[in-house]
Motif scaffolding. Structure first.
Motif, PDB file in Angstrom:
ATOM      1  N   THR A 124     -11.960   8.439   2.830  1.00 40.17           N
ATOM      2  CA  THR A 124     -11.750   8.336   1.384  1.00 40.17           C
ATOM      3  C   THR A 124     -12.881   7.499   0.789  1.00 40.17           C
TER       4      THR A 124
ATOM      5  N   ARG B  85       0.729  14.541   8.931  1.00 40.86           N
ATOM      6  CA  ARG B  85       0.436  13.775   7.715  1.00 40.86           C
ATOM      7  C   ARG B  85       0.102  12.330   8.069  1.00 40.86           C
TER       8      ARG B  85
ATOM      9  N   ILE C 158      -3.449  10.437   7.129  1.00 41.00           N
ATOM     10  CA  ILE C 158      -3.475   9.197   6.336  1.00 41.00           C
ATOM     11  C   ILE C 158      -4.393   8.163   6.985  1.00 41.00           C
TER      12      ILE C 158
ATOM     13  N   ILE D 136       4.428   6.073   4.299  1.00 34.66           N
ATOM     14  CA  ILE D 136       3.817   6.861   3.227  1.00 34.66           C
ATOM     15  C   ILE D 136       4.059   8.349   3.453  1.00 34.66           C
TER      16      ILE D 136
ATOM     17  N   ALA E 101       6.235  11.008   1.055  1.00 40.20           N
ATOM     18  CA  ALA E 101       5.642  12.218   0.497  1.00 40.20           C
ATOM     19  C   ALA E 101       6.422  13.465   0.860  1.00 40.20           C
TER      20      ALA E 101
ATOM     21  N   ALA F 209       0.849  -1.199   0.000  1.00 42.71           N
ATOM     22  CA  ALA F 209       0.000   0.000   0.000  1.00 42.71           C
ATOM     23  C   ALA F 209       0.878   1.240   0.000  1.00 42.71           C
ATOM     24  N   ASP F 210       0.777   2.044  -1.047  1.00 44.78           N
ATOM     25  CA  ASP F 210       1.616   3.224  -1.134  1.00 44.78           C
ATOM     26  C   ASP F 210       0.814   4.522  -1.151  1.00 44.78           C
ATOM     27  N   ASP F 211      -0.481   4.436  -0.842  1.00 38.68           N
ATOM     28  CA  ASP F 211      -1.301   5.632  -0.705  1.00 38.68           C
ATOM     29  C   ASP F 211      -2.415   5.330   0.296  1.00 38.68           C
ATOM     30  N   PRO F 212      -3.104   6.372   0.803  1.00 36.38           N
ATOM     31  CA  PRO F 212      -4.121   6.145   1.844  1.00 36.38           C
ATOM     32  C   PRO F 212      -5.237   5.210   1.421  1.00 36.38           C
ATOM     33  N   VAL F 213      -5.674   5.267   0.163  1.00 35.43           N
ATOM     34  CA  VAL F 213      -6.771   4.392  -0.270  1.00 35.43           C
ATOM     35  C   VAL F 213      -6.321   2.943  -0.251  1.00 35.43           C
ATOM     36  N   ALA F 214      -5.176   2.677  -0.815  1.00 38.40           N
ATOM     37  CA  ALA F 214      -4.664   1.309  -0.825  1.00 38.40           C
ATOM     38  C   ALA F 214      -4.430   0.801   0.586  1.00 38.40           C
TER      39      ALA F 214
END
Length: 1008
Positions: free
Chosen positions: A263, A254, A258, A194, A198, A145-150
């Motif tokens: 989302t 941040r 996250i 993550i 960023a 997972a490399d973003d909040p949704v994932a």
């Protein structure tokens, strides 16, 4: 059958299919709807599979599970994948149980599977290593997972595997909570990864540690809960500290977003940093030194309690460990803070008070008897005792509870009940949240929700009723034990000890004993060693009790005697399981015992003859220290006499009851006079005096009644050939007996029909002689002396007379002092009707018509003056003699009795045997002014208290103050005079007596 099922049955078709009937039998509520779903094309391969119906019926909500399964099949993107799912369901029981179990418990996870149709494969694996997953395994699953949704999708996939094993019973509630905390740890690490990716420029400037608190820190996380954290930041090597902290704050913010932001895949959970120093008003990230400075100077009690479960979970773990190492000592010193225990208790009450009234009974976490009650009780005990016992320093509630039980701080049975209740309530909480994955602690009201919840916990016969019953049972247990443990008086006393005092060490003990005022520290150390050495549970509890008891003993005039008596009682009750448990758990029992054992000789002597009377000092079945009434006492004594095989055994039993009740009265008197932390000294000294006098007098009357019954049974069977009554005289008749008073009495008898007077007199004499013999026989119980010297002709007259003989004597030869003595006559035992007739006989004698003639008044005054001159002991200080000295008992009583003799025939309110009642009546009638009455009452109460104190302190009666310094100091403590104030006590007595003597001079010697 539930109302839901009845409704379902009513809406079903009139002619029901066999499938419909089977569905009802397997627990479906909407059998018609389920039947239609089973007819859907997606379920065609499973339609007639009995294994599927059984698996659905085993779930918490078969209807919900079936709907979720149909949605999952519909969501499969290709027929091949749908077929794969169906084949796996048929072939693999572990997957079938896990998948259907989740679908039957959680609509939210059913929605997730419908959105992510391939995630069901996360439930296929069934290997031993899959049973207890840890942080590293979860980290591997979240690594992609490399973003909040994932991250949210991956988090739910992991959550799915935990829930599956939870509902199938592969892991228990404690393991479930630990895995949820491990998943939260892995998620925080992924979120930090993550966030760093960023903002690499911020990452390069600082070190950031994430410290978990609360349930996450304690490995006790819920399915849906805020994750409480604290952030610690430091500058990277070569970086400016101010810039580094700003960079760390941006990273921390941040990370929080996250995890917390909503989302398209929803949210994970809020990250809550409000437990940080200064709360929302404080900086989000502080340096380690700033944290330490804050907790050293400004932190409140609750902030240390919040740190109890702190552990590093993400970021720079080395910095996190430094944080724990720096703050842990402060946490374990927090209990020594002023008002620490009271502050924690107040905080818990405030939480309950803030629950809306409509929700308090359904509040599983915060309400009375809820999870927070268990947690607060355990945490308070940890913080108080964990200063010196490192075994208690666990962030896990149940591990800490087990350690508290092992160390003797909590009873094993209590700990087992709390453990059982906590597990059940946490399971309820988990499964309530699992349904919608919403943060709630309220037990649902809807019957369908309650049914699903009950079935998820294995309650299948009548899920709603069984769930309600079990929930209320566990809540009641928690509420009771929380009150017992959380508000235990001993806690506050232990918390107030200096850290080195909380556990005794031989090196420090001698100095402390000397400082506390122990005259023989070497002997005291031997007692401590005998009581507290060893590894037994008994010794462990003693090591908890003794530091506090030593301080309470030191508050007395003779600490050495208190400790010695405690050792004797402990030795006598050493194998009794309830004794130390009572002192540790039961209200103020330990402090009460300390006060009683160090207050003098009488109460300890009474207790040591039957140490089980310690139970009276608690709040349990012993009845406490409230005096028992005459009827209750007499019932117990007469029952014991009835069971006895001889008069000796019967009277021994009666004397045993008397000894126990004397101890109860003495203990209540001591505690009421000295006061304890839980029960301050009683302000109304007159009430204390009346309570002692009434209790001892009622007890004496009941003892005489039992003794009379025992003598009659042995000598004459059920019926005595005479009527026989005992009349109380003096302080006995006046309900004013002291601990060491004789029982002044008159005996009255009357022949029954067919019995001549000589035989009747012989029988009466034998009864009296046998009663006196049995009550004065050598025994471990105190003797009760019967004094009949106030009878007509005194010691030269017959012990027993008939009413006619009494009447003749009083009519012809009674002297004025005998009329005066009859003022306090009252029947106390024997034939009630005979006693009543005797009272009618003597009323004209003690309340003469027309009052007293002048020569009778002069005779009373002459007798009083002669008594003061002749009976005062040689060498005694008259001003300190409580009975015969000026302003003493005799002065007050003779003054009151003179008014009764003069006016009792006319004024009915004066016809009482009680001195204080008669004085109050005289005041109401205007025979004495309010001020003079108050002066006399004060003097009488004080003199009586001194006599009671002397008996309590010395173990033998006395009418003047002791001369031995420790005894005199002990009397002073009883009367409310602290160390060094013996002179004040004696001056106060002289002053009170002098004022009373002035009133007596006016009313008794000067009245016409």
């Amino acid at each position: 059958m539930s109302s839901i099922r009845r409704e379902a049955g009513m809406t079903a078709p009139g002619r029901r299919s066999s499938t419909f009937t089977r569905l009802l039998r397997h627990g479906f509520i909407d059998a018609s709807g389920a039947e239609r779903l089973l007819e859907s094309p997606e379920l065609a391969p499973l339609r007639n599979d009995p294994v599927l119906l059984e698996a659905l019926g085993a779930t918490a909500d078969p209807d919900l599970a079936l709907r979720g399964l149909v949605r999952l099949l519909e969501a499969q993107p290709t027929p091949t994948e749908r077929r794969e799912l169906l084949d796996t369901l048929i072939a693999a029981k572990p997957l079938r149980d896990r998948l259907l179990g989740v679908l039957g418990c959680s609509a939210a996870l059913g929605d997730h599977l419908a959105r992510h149709a391939g995630d069901w494969r996360a439930l296929v694996t069934y290997e031993p290593r899959d049973l207890h997953r840890g942080v590293e395994e979860f980290e591997r699953e979240l690594a992609r997972a490399d973003d909040p949704v994932a991250l949210r999708v991956a988090y739910r996939r992991c959550l799915l595997s935990i829930a599956a094993r939870d509902v199938c019973g592969t892991i228990d509630v404690v393991e479930t909570a630990a895995e949820l905390a491990d998943l939260a740890t892995a998620t925080l690490r992924a979120a930090y990864r993550i966030a760093r990716a960023a903002a690499p420029e911020d990452d390069a400037l600082c070190r950031l540690a994430v410290i978990a608190l609360g349930k996450c820190g304690g490995h006790e996380l819920n399915y849906v809960s805020d994750v409480d954290v604290i952030f610690v930041g430091e500058a990277a090597e070569g970086a400016d500290e101010a810039r580094a902290l700003k960079a760390a704050t941006r990273l921390a913010s941040r990370l929080m977003r996250i995890c917390s932001e909503t989302t398209v895949e929803g949210t994970i959970w809020p990250v809550d940093a409000n437990l940080r120093p200064e709360g929302r008003n404080g900086p989000l990230v502080r340096s380690l030194s700033s944290h330490v400075a804050y907790y050293q100077r400004w932190a409140k009690t609750w902030e240390f309690q919040a740190l109890l479960k702190a552990r590093p979970v993400a970021g720079d773990l080395e910095l996190g460990e430094q944080y724990i190492a720096a703050l842990s000592p402060l946490v374990w010193q927090a209990a020594a803070r002023e008002n620490f225990v009271a502050d924690v208790q107040k905080m818990r009450r405030r939480v309950v008070e803030n629950i809306p009234a409509s929700e308090v009974e359904r509040e599983l976490k915060l309400g009375p008897g809820g999870l927070r009650d268990v947690e607060f009780a355990v945490q308070l005990l940890q913080l108080v005792h964990g200063r010196t016992d490192a075994s208690l320093r666990s962030g896990k509630t149940l591990d800490a509870l087990q350690a508290l039980a092992a160390g003797g701080y909590v009873g094993r049975a209590d700990a087992a009940q709390l453990d059982d209740a906590y597990r059940f309530l946490r399971s309820m909480e988990h499964h309530i949240q699992l349904y919608r994955l919403r943060r709630t602690h309220l037990v649902p009201e809807d019957e369908a929700d309650l049914r699903r919840l009950g079935r998820s916990l294995g309650l299948r016969s009548d899920p709603v009723a069984e769930l309600t019953r079990e929930w209320k049972r566990h809540t009641s247990v928690v509420r009771r034990l929380h009150e017992k443990l959380f508000y235990r008086p001993l806690l506050d006393a232990v918390a107030q000890l200096a850290p080195g005092e909380a556990r005794l060490s031989p090196e420090a003990a001698r100095e402390r004993l000397v400082a506390l005022g122990y005259a023989d520290p070497a002997a005291a150390l031997r007692h401590l060693e005998a009581l507290a050495s060893g590894v037994t549970r008994k010794a462990a509890i003693q090591r908890t009790l003794l530091p506090v008891l030593l301080g309470w003993f030191a508050d007395s005039a003779d600490p050495d005697a208190g400790l010695l008596n405690f050792r004797k009682v402990s030795d006598a009750l050493g194998k009794t399981p309830w004794y130390l448990r009572l002192l540790r758990d039961e209200g103020a029992a330990a402090e009460n015992l300390a006060r009683v054992l160090s207050a003098g000789r009488l109460a300890p002597d009474l207790l040591l003859r039957a140490p089980e009377a310690v139970a009276l000092l608690g709040n349990g079945d012993g009845g406490g220290l409230e005096p028992r009434g005459r009827a209750q006492l007499e019932q117990e004594i007469l029952a014991a006499v009835g069971r006895a095989e001889s008069a000796e055994q019967g009277v021994a039993a009666a004397r045993g009851v008397r000894r126990r009740e004397l101890f109860r009265t003495a203990a209540a008197d001591i505690i009421g006079s000295y006061g304890t932390e839980a029960q301050p000294a009683e302000a109304d000294q007159g009430a204390l005096v009346d309570r002692v006098g009434g209790a001892v007098s009622e007890l004496t009357a009941a003892t005489l009644a039992g003794t009379l019954r025992a003598v009659v049974r042995e000598g004459w069977g059920d019926t005595l050939p005479i009527r026989f009554a005992i009349i109380g005289m003096g302080r006995f008749g006046g309900h004013e007996l002291g601990y060491g008073s004789d029982a002044d009495v008159l005996f009255v008898h009357e022949p029954r029909d067919g019995v001549d007077e000589r035989e009747a007199a012989e029988v009466a004499g034998r009864v009296v002689a046998e009663m006196r013999r049995l009550l004065q026989a050598p025994s471990s119980d105190p003797a009760l002396l019967i004094d009949a010297d106030l009878r007509p002709e005194g010691r030269n007259g017959p012990l027993v007379r008939t009413p006619a003989s009494y009447e003749t004597y009083y009519r012809r030869w009674a002297q004025v002092w005998e009329s005066q003595a009859l003022l306090r006559a009252e029947p106390v035992a024997g034939d009630e009707e005979l006693g009543r007739r005797f009272m009618e006989l003597i009323d004209p004698v003690r309340y003469p018509q027309g009052g007293l003639k002048d020569d009778a008044v002069r005779e009373i005054r002459r007798l009083k003056a002669r008594m003061e001159t002749e009976r005062l002991p040689r060498g005694a200080d008259p001003k300190l003699h409580t009975k015969l000295g000026p302003g003493g008992l005799s002065d007050v009583e003779w003054t009151v009795q003179l008014m009764q003799l003069r006016h009792g025939a006319v004024e009915a309110s004066l016809r009482t045997t009680r001195t204080r009642e008669a004085l109050a009546a005289a005041r109401e009638l205007g025979l004495v002014s309010e001020k003079d009455a108050a002066t006399l009452d004060e003097a009488w109460v004080l003199a009586t208290r001194v006599r009671n104190a002397v008996m309590l302190v010395r173990g033998r009666a006395g009418d003047t103050f002791p001369t031995e310094p420790r005894e005199l100091a002990a009397v002073g403590r009883y009367l409310g005079y602290g160390p060094g104030r013996v002179g004040d006590m004696l001056d106060a007595y002289r002053r009170t007596a002098r004022r009373a003597r002035g009133v007596v001079e006016s009313l008794f010697y000067g009245a016409q």
